[in-house]
Structures are given as structure tokens and as C-alpha cells.
Design a protein around this motif. Structure first.
Motif, mmCIF file in Angstrom:
data_model
loop_
_atom_site.group_PDB
_atom_site.id
_atom_site.type_symbol
_atom_site.label_atom_id
_atom_site.label_comp_id
_atom_site.label_asym_id
_atom_site.label_seq_id
_atom_site.Cartn_x
_atom_site.Cartn_y
_atom_site.Cartn_z
ATOM 1 N N SER A 120 -12.928 -48.474 9.138
ATOM 2 C CA SER A 120 -13.079 -47.257 8.257
ATOM 3 C C SER A 120 -12.962 -48.099 6.942
ATOM 4 C CB SER A 120 -11.802 -46.236 8.243
ATOM 5 O OG SER A 120 -12.136 -45.559 9.381
ATOM 6 N N ARG A 136 -15.846 -48.222 4.261
ATOM 7 C CA ARG A 136 -15.450 -48.006 2.902
ATOM 8 C C ARG A 136 -15.868 -48.935 1.878
ATOM 9 N NH1 ARG A 136 -15.020 -46.896 -1.722
ATOM 10 N NH2 ARG A 136 -13.549 -45.629 -3.027
ATOM 11 N N ARG A 188 -19.317 -46.338 1.822
ATOM 12 C CA ARG A 188 -19.528 -44.900 2.415
ATOM 13 C C ARG A 188 -18.018 -44.226 2.668
ATOM 14 N NH1 ARG A 188 -24.010 -43.016 0.891
ATOM 15 N NH2 ARG A 188 -24.805 -45.183 0.085
ATOM 16 N N ASP A 189 -18.142 -43.018 2.671
ATOM 17 C CA ASP A 189 -16.823 -42.128 3.142
ATOM 18 C C ASP A 189 -16.667 -42.477 4.503
ATOM 19 O OD1 ASP A 189 -14.995 -40.635 3.578
ATOM 20 O OD2 ASP A 189 -15.758 -39.022 2.586
ATOM 21 N N TRP A 249 -17.256 -39.265 6.695
ATOM 22 C CA TRP A 249 -18.543 -38.898 6.612
ATOM 23 C C TRP A 249 -19.189 -39.755 8.018
ATOM 24 C CZ3 TRP A 249 -22.404 -42.540 5.496
ATOM 25 C CH2 TRP A 249 -23.822 -41.791 5.658
ATOM 26 N N ARG A 292 -18.049 -38.697 11.520
ATOM 27 C CA ARG A 292 -18.409 -37.297 11.963
ATOM 28 C C ARG A 292 -19.864 -37.535 12.125
ATOM 29 N NH1 ARG A 292 -17.437 -33.895 7.432
ATOM 30 N NH2 ARG A 292 -15.237 -34.247 7.568
ATOM 31 N N ARG A 293 -20.604 -38.444 11.360
ATOM 32 C CA ARG A 293 -22.304 -38.451 11.741
ATOM 33 C C ARG A 293 -22.478 -39.242 13.077
ATOM 34 N NH1 ARG A 293 -26.122 -36.841 7.828
ATOM 35 N NH2 ARG A 293 -25.063 -35.122 6.908
ATOM 36 N N GLU A 298 -29.131 -39.835 10.769
ATOM 37 C CA GLU A 298 -27.651 -39.259 10.592
ATOM 38 C C GLU A 298 -26.940 -39.953 9.257
ATOM 39 O OE1 GLU A 298 -26.141 -36.703 11.538
ATOM 40 O OE2 GLU A 298 -27.807 -35.883 12.931
ATOM 41 N N LEU A 299 -27.476 -41.020 9.451
ATOM 42 C CA LEU A 299 -26.633 -42.122 8.433
ATOM 43 C C LEU A 299 -27.616 -42.660 7.036
ATOM 44 C CD1 LEU A 299 -24.499 -44.181 10.838
ATOM 45 C CD2 LEU A 299 -23.701 -42.411 9.460
ATOM 46 N N ALA A 329 -26.860 -39.300 1.529
ATOM 47 C CA ALA A 329 -25.510 -39.152 1.406
ATOM 48 C C ALA A 329 -25.404 -39.574 -0.002
ATOM 49 C CB ALA A 329 -24.439 -39.930 2.243
#
Ligand code: ASP
Length: 429
Positions: free
Chosen positions: A249, A253, A258-259, A262, A265-266, A294-295, A424
Motif C-alpha cells: 500500500s 501510494r 495512487r490511493d 482504490w 478495490r479494483r 480497472e487500473l 482515476a
């Protein structure tokens, strides 16, 4: 209902049905029949449909990725970043695993009676694996990455060989004058489109396939082993969770911009596929689709980073190897000094790079690491009974690591950014 929700439903119902069958009707004939003639075959067909697409997919996506990245200097930069990210995330994972296993000492609690019983029960399986090949790591390992016959590499599912050929093929294609290269590029693009459609076919079967794979596993699993190996399993799973939730994570980040929420989830469809197939290779098709759709990772980046990642980047496997080596050392009373633990980190990272992305792909190499640091390699028999469960978990992290690498590389390639922004908005600086 969305595909990942359906897969999740398949996973959950498969697990509940399997655990229930295991608990309520242990060893019953009908459970075996359902597993052998219904659930197993459906799961295998799903797995094989996915694996069927891997060779053409790796060829098409890598070739187009390399050709799409274009000039060779840029390619060198992207390649360098990708490999550096692979090594960094694998080292972080292994160090985290070793820290946990040193703190918890799961191996110290294994009594010698339990140890002998487990060794006895799985000895034959462990020996079979050894015969299957602890390939030594020598200069030939590197020489043989270059295939003398790309078709044979494809036929034998020698992914490193196919990767090597495709990288060179794409680089050569990028050097041709535009109008000479165009027809072939169009053809390979069409091939990639066809393969993606094939993957869509396979993924329609995914909820049922996942149900089958998970049912077979849970209905046969020796849950009683968790009483004996629970602490070890707990350390591996906790390490994997921490690596995902914290390390990856943070990388997403700060390196990917990126979050993380997000991202996770994707990434769901990939994570679920990896968890239920225990194979990075079988998850590669889904992973490419998830990265692009998705990403928002541009196809050349996804096509370049993810096939490499499926074979070379295994965060979860590296962590698992580190924990297992130390766990077995503790169980056998072998004291590993700090210097030896550094060797364990290095060997775990290297062998995770060398492991094949198939269920249990890392086990023969893990035996090599055990031998290298003076822990009896046949000790692997102790953990074989719970290995498939841990394989599912580590493969999930392997695949997540690949996706995070793709997000990072996509961000650093400024030309690619346009596509990412559509999906995003970037995080506020
Ligand atoms: N099953 C793992 C993968 O495919 C490899 C392993 O750790 O055995 O990523």
C-alpha cells in the motif's frame, strides 16, 4: 452481478461446502466422487482454459509492449525500473517475514514427536519432489534462458524462453521502418484481441471453476494439521497480510501515486483468481485485463511489466520462503546467525525469481535454500500438508505485487499518464 462478485460467491460457497463436507462426512465415498467427477474437472477445465492463453498472450503482449515503448533507450529505462521494483518489493517482503518469524519463533514450539510424525507422513511426497529436480543455480541457468528454438520453448511452456524471444522480437520490430513493421504489428494486435476474447470465455466459467477448485481443496484438506502448524501458518499469513496492507500500500501510494484503497478495490478480480488457482501464470490473463481496464495502465506498460512479473516477481513466495526456512531451522534446532539470515534473504529473493508461476512452483527451489543454510531439505515434509493453503495466499500477494509494479511503471512513463488520468484522478500532492 459483477464478475468479481460472482467469483467471490463461488469461492465462498466452495469453501463452505468443502469445509462442511470435510467436517460432517470425513472420508465419505460420495464426497470423493463429487470432488473427483464434478468439482475437480470443472476447476481443472477453468484452469486449463486460462493456461491455454498464456503462451500466445505472453508473446503478443510482450512484443507489443516492447514495440509500443518504442525506442530502445526508453525500453532500457522501463526495464531497469521494473526489475528494480521487483527486487525492492521482494526484499522488503522477505525481511518482513524474517522479522516476524524471529519474533514469534513458531518452530520452537514444535515437539519432536509432532515433527517426526509429520516427517513420516509426507516423506514420500518430499522425496518425489527432490527427484523432480532441485536444479542447481549455475551459469547454465542464465545461458539457457536464451532458447535455441522458440517454438520448442512455447511447446514446453518454458516461459523464460518465450519471454526472452518475445523481448528480442519486439525490440527488432521497433527498429524496423514504420511502414514495414505496421502489417505485423496489426496482426499481433489482432492476436492479442483474440486472446483477450478467449480469456473472457474462460472467465465466464470462473465462478464455477473457482467453486470446484476450492471445494476439492477444502474437502480434502487435513484441517487437524492446523492444530500442529497453526502458529507457523499464522506467521506466514500475517506476514503476507502485512506486506499487502502496509508495504505494498505504501509503495502504491508513494511510488505509484495512487490511493491504495482504490488499488485494492479494483484489483479484486486478479486477487480472487490468484487465490483460487494458486498460479501466477494462470492469473496472468486476468491480471493484464485488470491492469488495463480497472487500473488504467496503458497496454504497452501492462504488456511489458505483467508477463515479466508473473515469472520474476513473487513477493509472497519470497516472504514464505524466508519464514519457512527459519521455521524449519527452529524446528530442527539449527541456529542461524544474522549473517546466515542475510543469506536466506538473498537466496529467497533469487529463488522466488526463478520459481515457476504454477502451484507449488517454489517448493523444489525452497529445498535448495534449506540445504544451502544447513537445514535438512527433507524437513519440507513437515509443512507439505498445509502448503496448498499457503500457496493460495502467497500467490495472491505475488500477483498483487505485479499489479503494483505496473501502476508504478505507468506513473513514471509520462506519455502513458493520459490513460491513467481517465480512470482515476491522481492523489493531491
Ligand atoms: N504458486 C506460486 C505462483 O504461481 C509459486 C509458488 O510460490 O509456489 O505464484
Amino acid at each position: 452481478m459483477k464478475l468479481h462478485s460472482k467469483i467471490l460467491l463461488g469461492l465462498a460457497t466452495g469453501a463452505v461446502a468443502g469445509v462442511a463436507a470435510n467436517a460432517l462426512a470425513p472420508g465419505a465415498q460420495w464426497v470423493r466422487l463429487v470432488a473427483d467427477y464434478v468439482a475437480g474437472p470443472v476447476g481443472q477445465v477453468f484452469l486449463r482454459l486460462l493456461l491455454m492463453t498464456v503462451i500466445p498472450l505472453v508473446f503478443a503482449s510482450l512484443t507489443l509492449g516492447v514495440a509500443g515503448i518504442g525506442d530502445l533507450r526508453r525500453l532500457g529505462r522501463v526495464g531497469g525500473r521494473t526489475l528494480a521494483y521487483f527486487v525492492l518489493s521482494s526484499v522488503l517482503a522477505t525481511v518482513l517475514g524474517l522479522a516476524l518469524v524471529n519474533a514469534v519463533q513458531p518452530g520452537a514450539g514444535i515437539g519432536s514427536a509432532t515433527r517426526e510424525a509429520l516427517l513420516e507422513g509426507y516423506r514420500a511426497q518430499a522425496e518425489g519432489m527432490r527427484v523432480g529436480g532441485t536444479r542447481g543455480l549455475g551459469i547454465d541457468t542464465f545461458v539457457h534462458i536464451v532458447p535455441i528454438n522458440p517454438l520448442r520453448a512455447a511447446v514446453e511452456m518454458d516461459l523464460l524462453g518465450v519471454i526472452c524471444f518475445s523481448l528480442l522480437f519486439g525490440a527488432a520490430l521497433a527498429l524496423l521502418p514504420e511502414e514495414r513493421a505496421r502489417p505485423l504489428v496489426r496482426g499481433i494486435e489482432a492476436l492479442a484481441d483474440v486472446v483477450l476474447k478467449l480469456i473472457d470465455f474462460a472467465m465466464r466459467l470462473a465462478p464455477y471453476g473457482v467453486f470446484g477448485l476450492v471445494f476439492v481443496l477444502t474437502s480434502r484438506f487435513g484441517w487437524h494439521l492446523l492444530e500442529q502448524l497453526g502458529v507457523y501458518v499464522g506467521v506466514v499469513v500475517a506476514g503476507l497480510l502485512l506486506h499487502g496492507l502496509v508495504t505494498l500500500s505504501l509503495l502504491v501510494r508513494f511510488l505509484g501515486g495512487r490511493d491504495p484503497l482504490w488499488f485494492w478495490r479494483r484489483a479484486r478480480a486478479s486477487l480472487l483468481t490468484a487465490f483460487s488457482t494458486s498460479s501466477s501464470n494462470a492469473t496472468l490473463p486476468t491480471n493484464i485485463a485488470v491492469a488495463e481496464r480497472e487500473l488504467g495502465v496503458p497496454p504497452p506498460v501492462a504488456g511489458f511489466v505483467l508477463p515479466l512479473g508473473a515469472t520474476l516477481n513473487m513477493n509472497g513466495t519470497a516472504l514464505y520462503e524466508g519464514v519457512t526456512v527459519l521455521f524449519l531451522a527452529q524446528a530442527f534446532g539449527v541456529d542461524l546467525s544474522l549473517a546466515q539470515q542475510v543469506v536466506v534473504v538473498a537466496l529467497s529473493v533469487v529463488t522466488a525469481i526463478g520459481a515457476a508461476g504454477v502451484p507449488g512452483g517454489s517448493l523444489p527451489l525452497l529445498m535448495g535454500v534449506l540445504a544451502a543454510v544447513g537445514v535438512p531439505p527433507e524437513g519440507i515434509a513437515i509443512i507439505l500438508g498445509v502448503d496448498r493453503l499457503l500457496d493460495m495466499c502467497r500467490t495472491t500477494l505475488n500477483v498483487a505485487g505485479d499489479l503494483s509494479a505496473a501502476v508504478y511503471v505507468a506513473r513514471t512513463e509520462s506519455a502513458a499518464l493520459a490513460t491513467v488520468e481517465q480512470v482515476a484522478p491522481p492523489l493531491a500532492a
